[in-house]
Each structure stands twice: as C-alpha cells, then as structure tokens.
Design an enzyme around this catalytic site. Structure first.
Site, PDB file in Angstrom:
ATOM      1  N   MET A  30     -30.784  97.914  50.411  1.00 44.63           N
ATOM      2  CA  MET A  30     -32.237  97.999  50.228  1.00 44.63           C
ATOM      3  C   MET A  30     -32.939  97.567  51.520  1.00 44.63           C
ATOM      4  O   MET A  30     -34.132  97.238  51.506  1.00 44.63           O
ATOM      5  CB  MET A  30     -32.672  97.141  49.040  1.00 44.63           C
ATOM      6  CG  MET A  30     -32.042  97.621  47.732  1.00 44.63           C
ATOM      7  SD  MET A  30     -32.999  97.241  46.269  1.00 44.63           S
ATOM      8  CE  MET A  30     -33.110  95.487  46.377  1.00 44.63           C
ATOM      9  N   HIS A  34     -29.112  91.980  57.084  1.00 47.31           N
ATOM     10  CA  HIS A  34     -28.643  90.711  57.656  1.00 47.31           C
ATOM     11  C   HIS A  34     -27.145  90.836  57.907  1.00 47.31           C
ATOM     12  O   HIS A  34     -26.547  91.899  57.647  1.00 47.31           O
ATOM     13  CB  HIS A  34     -28.977  89.551  56.721  1.00 47.31           C
ATOM     14  CG  HIS A  34     -28.577  89.771  55.303  1.00 47.31           C
ATOM     15  ND1 HIS A  34     -27.257  89.863  54.903  1.00 47.31           N
ATOM     16  CD2 HIS A  34     -29.305  89.964  54.171  1.00 47.31           C
ATOM     17  CE1 HIS A  34     -27.191  90.062  53.609  1.00 47.31           C
ATOM     18  NE2 HIS A  34     -28.426  90.154  53.126  1.00 47.31           N
ATOM     19  N   HIS A  37     -24.902  92.473  55.266  1.00 46.46           N
ATOM     20  CA  HIS A  37     -24.850  93.949  55.264  1.00 46.46           C
ATOM     21  C   HIS A  37     -23.976  94.454  56.421  1.00 46.46           C
ATOM     22  O   HIS A  37     -23.209  95.403  56.269  1.00 46.46           O
ATOM     23  CB  HIS A  37     -26.253  94.543  55.471  1.00 46.46           C
ATOM     24  CG  HIS A  37     -27.219  94.257  54.362  1.00 46.46           C
ATOM     25  ND1 HIS A  37     -28.329  93.461  54.538  1.00 46.46           N
ATOM     26  CD2 HIS A  37     -27.248  94.678  53.077  1.00 46.46           C
ATOM     27  CE1 HIS A  37     -29.005  93.417  53.399  1.00 46.46           C
ATOM     28  NE2 HIS A  37     -28.370  94.125  52.495  1.00 46.46           N
ATOM     29  N   LYS A 149     -21.161  89.015  46.852  1.00 45.69           N
ATOM     30  CA  LYS A 149     -22.242  88.116  46.456  1.00 45.69           C
ATOM     31  C   LYS A 149     -22.903  88.607  45.169  1.00 45.69           C
ATOM     32  O   LYS A 149     -23.275  87.821  44.311  1.00 45.69           O
ATOM     33  CB  LYS A 149     -23.285  88.015  47.564  1.00 45.69           C
ATOM     34  CG  LYS A 149     -24.395  87.108  47.128  1.00 45.69           C
ATOM     35  CD  LYS A 149     -25.409  86.885  48.187  1.00 45.69           C
ATOM     36  CE  LYS A 149     -26.685  86.427  47.554  1.00 45.69           C
ATOM     37  NZ  LYS A 149     -27.513  87.551  47.113  1.00 45.69           N
ATOM     38  N   MET A 184     -25.978  84.742  52.506  1.00 41.43           N
ATOM     39  CA  MET A 184     -27.011  85.576  53.131  1.00 41.43           C
ATOM     40  C   MET A 184     -27.628  86.505  52.094  1.00 41.43           C
ATOM     41  O   MET A 184     -26.933  87.076  51.244  1.00 41.43           O
ATOM     42  CB  MET A 184     -26.424  86.377  54.265  1.00 41.43           C
ATOM     43  CG  MET A 184     -26.056  85.468  55.406  1.00 41.43           C
ATOM     44  SD  MET A 184     -25.902  86.356  56.942  1.00 41.43           S
ATOM     45  CE  MET A 184     -25.424  84.991  57.993  1.00 41.43           C
ATOM     46  N   SER A 186     -31.489  89.046  51.627  1.00 37.82           N
ATOM     47  CA  SER A 186     -32.804  89.420  52.182  1.00 37.82           C
ATOM     48  C   SER A 186     -33.877  88.501  51.614  1.00 37.82           C
ATOM     49  O   SER A 186     -34.894  88.247  52.250  1.00 37.82           O
ATOM     50  CB  SER A 186     -33.127  90.870  51.837  1.00 37.82           C
ATOM     51  OG  SER A 186     -32.096  91.709  52.297  1.00 37.82           O
TER      52      SER A 186
HETATM   53  O1  PAF Z   1     -27.207  95.527  46.306  1.00 36.51           O
HETATM   54  C1  PAF Z   1     -28.204  96.208  46.618  1.00 36.51           C
HETATM   55  O2  PAF Z   1     -28.775  96.063  47.708  1.00 36.51           O
HETATM   56  C2  PAF Z   1     -28.732  97.249  45.629  1.00 36.51           C
HETATM   57  O3  PAF Z   1     -28.605  96.812  44.317  1.00 36.51           O
HETATM   58  C3  PAF Z   1     -28.099  98.633  45.824  1.00 36.51           C
HETATM   59  C4  PAF Z   1     -26.601  98.617  45.542  1.00 36.51           C
HETATM   60  C5  PAF Z   1     -28.341  99.130  47.241  1.00 36.51           C
HETATM   61  C6  PAF Z   1     -28.735  99.636  44.855  1.00 36.51           C
HETATM   62  O4  PAF Z   1     -30.100  99.750  45.058  1.00 36.51           O
END
Ligand code: PAF
Length: 281
Positions: A30, A34, A37, A149, A184, A186
């Site tokens: 989303m 950080h 990801h 996480k 970590m 967002s």
């Molecule tokens: O974990 C996330 O950031 C969200 O739930 C995902 C998997 C991108 C779905 O919107």
C-alpha cells in the site's frame, strides 16, 4: 523501471511476460515503503527475473472509521525506493480503475479470518482477499512475497491460494524491525516521539513470553497476564487483543504445546499497531 497505471495495461503486460517465458515475482504493497517492504522485494528479486510491485491503498480493506484518507502516501519517494530495490514494473492504479462502482463479487475467507484482526476489523480480510485476488489476476505472478508481520493476512492468503487454485507460490518474508525492536510499519509514521518509545511495549511483551515459554511456562492465561501487565504500565497503550492461537489453524489454545502464534494489536494513542511471534515449546 516501468510505471503502469491501469489494470488493463497491467494484465496485457503480464500476458506478454508470461508468453515470453519470464518468471514473475510480485510484492503487493500500500506504498509509503520502508525497509520491511524492501526486504520483501529483495526476497522476490532472488526468485524471479521480472519483479513487479504494486502500490495501491485499497479502500475495500478499510472500515468506515479507519484511516483510509490519512494513510500516508508519497509516490515519488516510493518510486525511487522501488527503482533502487531492482523493481522492473510498478503497478500504481487509481482506486476508481480497480473497482467498478457497482462491484458485487467479493472473496470471503470464512475460517482463519474470524478472530484476531478479523474480529476487530469486520470486512478487512474480505477487502484484502478481494484485492489480492484481483492483483494476482492482473500481474499473474509465479511467486508473491508477503510479510510475516501480518501473520493472519499471510495465512489467509495462503489459504485463498490453496482453496481457489491460484497458480502462484506464496513466500513468507520475515518481519523487519528497527534497531530497538519496533516492527516496521507505514503506520509508525503516526507516532510522536513519546508514543514511539511507548510502542516498544509490544516487542518487549513478545520477548517476555518467548522467554517464559523457553523456561517452561505453558499456561496461556499466565502468559497473557504477563503481557497485559507489562503493556498496562504504559499509559498511552490500550490492548485491542492479545491472542494465543494454533499457528496453522489460528484456533485459540489454552496451552502452548505445539507451534503457537501469539498475535497482538495495541493502540498507542490513536495508532493501532500489530505484532506477533511464533512460540515453539
Ligand atoms: O499488507 C498490505 O500492505 C495489504 O494488505 C496488501 C496485501 C497490499 C493488500 O492491499
């Protein structure tokens, strides 16, 4: 690095990659990226020759009183981080292009999503499953990486892939933590300096029960009390849930006898944080 803005173009490109025999790795996000990801991207990168990341703040997984509008966004920064992480394609669609205004088909996982965050956030996992299924249909990945996480989300996605026969391998990415242990997220951006210190109570309590289990404690009631006592000392912290569940089925347990997931959601001021650990007696 290519940026693709529409579902149609993403699917066209994915079919092209498939026909050319590429191994496609995928990290859905989303945004407001950080190091957590980025570690998922590095893991995916090692398993594929074309890496796709999506950046989409999915409205369908936010409840009416949740932080959809306030959710942090910074595409320029995300773009630079993706480029540096070796992403080949960023899929960055508009919400209106992802959901028809009269969309009426959703994916509901009915077992693993009942407790934990599913109980506190009704409809959340329906939104997650639906968007992930749509993203899989658009990106057509061979491998997709999800972070540990979000332990419940990860298990639900694995179940969805199994039950609906998606031709994708799900890879689990370990939780990445700040030097002081905070997982970590967002949402850490919402914390001011004192809340940031208070937020350490989550990991502290997980470490405490991990030690207790190592020393032989098996009673969930005792372990949960120890966590709640520690967190209770932090004035800004309010426990949403602390649950001990079977790691595979997410059914609550009273004793830590097999692989047990301890998962928690705690509000620090207005910010809801989650964390978890796997206990192995
Ligand atoms: O974990 C996330 O950031 C969200 O739930 C995902 C998997 C991108 C779905 O919107």
């Amino acid at each position: 690095m290519e940026i693709i803005r529409t579902p149609q173009e993403m699917q066209r490109r994915a079919l092209e990659l498939e026909r050319a025999g590429h191994m496609v790795g995928f990290v859905p996000t989303m945004g407001f990226l950080h190091d957590g990801h980025l570690s998922l991207m590095h893991l995916a990168r090692s398993r594929c020759d074309v890496l796709v990341a999506s950046i989409f703040v999915n409205p369908a997984q936010f409840g009416p009183n949740e932080d959809l509008d306030a959710y942090p966004r910074d595409f320029a920064r995300d773009e630079a981080l993706c480029e540096a992480a070796g992403v080949d394609i960023v899929f960055y669609p508009e919400p209106a292009s992802m959901y028809a205004s009269d969309a009426s088909v959703w994916i509901d996982e009915t077992r693993l999503s009942q407790g934990l965050c599913g109980a506190s956030r009704p409809g959340h996992f329906r939104g997650v499953c639906t968007v992930v299924a749509k993203l899989f249909n658009l990106v057509r990945p061979d491998v997709a990486v999800f972070g540990e996480k979000d332990a419940q989300q990860l298990r639900i996605i694995e179940r969805m892939v199994r039950d609906l026969d998606f031709p994708v391998e799900i890879v689990r990415g370990p939780t990445v933590r700040e030097a002081d242990g905070l997982a970590m997220s967002s949402r850490n951006k919402y914390l001011d300096a004192s809340q940031r210190r208070d937020a350490l109570c989550l990991k502290r309590s997980l470490d405490e029960v991990t030690d207790m289990v190592r020393q032989g404690e098996r009673q969930v009631a005792v372990l949960r009390d120890a966590m709640a006592d520690g967190i209770g000392k932090v004035a800004a912290a309010a426990i949403d849930y602390i649950e001990f569940v079977d790691d595979a089925t997410l059914v609550p347990v009273q004793l830590v006898e097999g692989r047990t997931l301890v998962a928690m959601a705690v509000k620090i001021g207005p910010t809801r944080l989650i964390d978890n650990a796997v206990l192995e007696p």
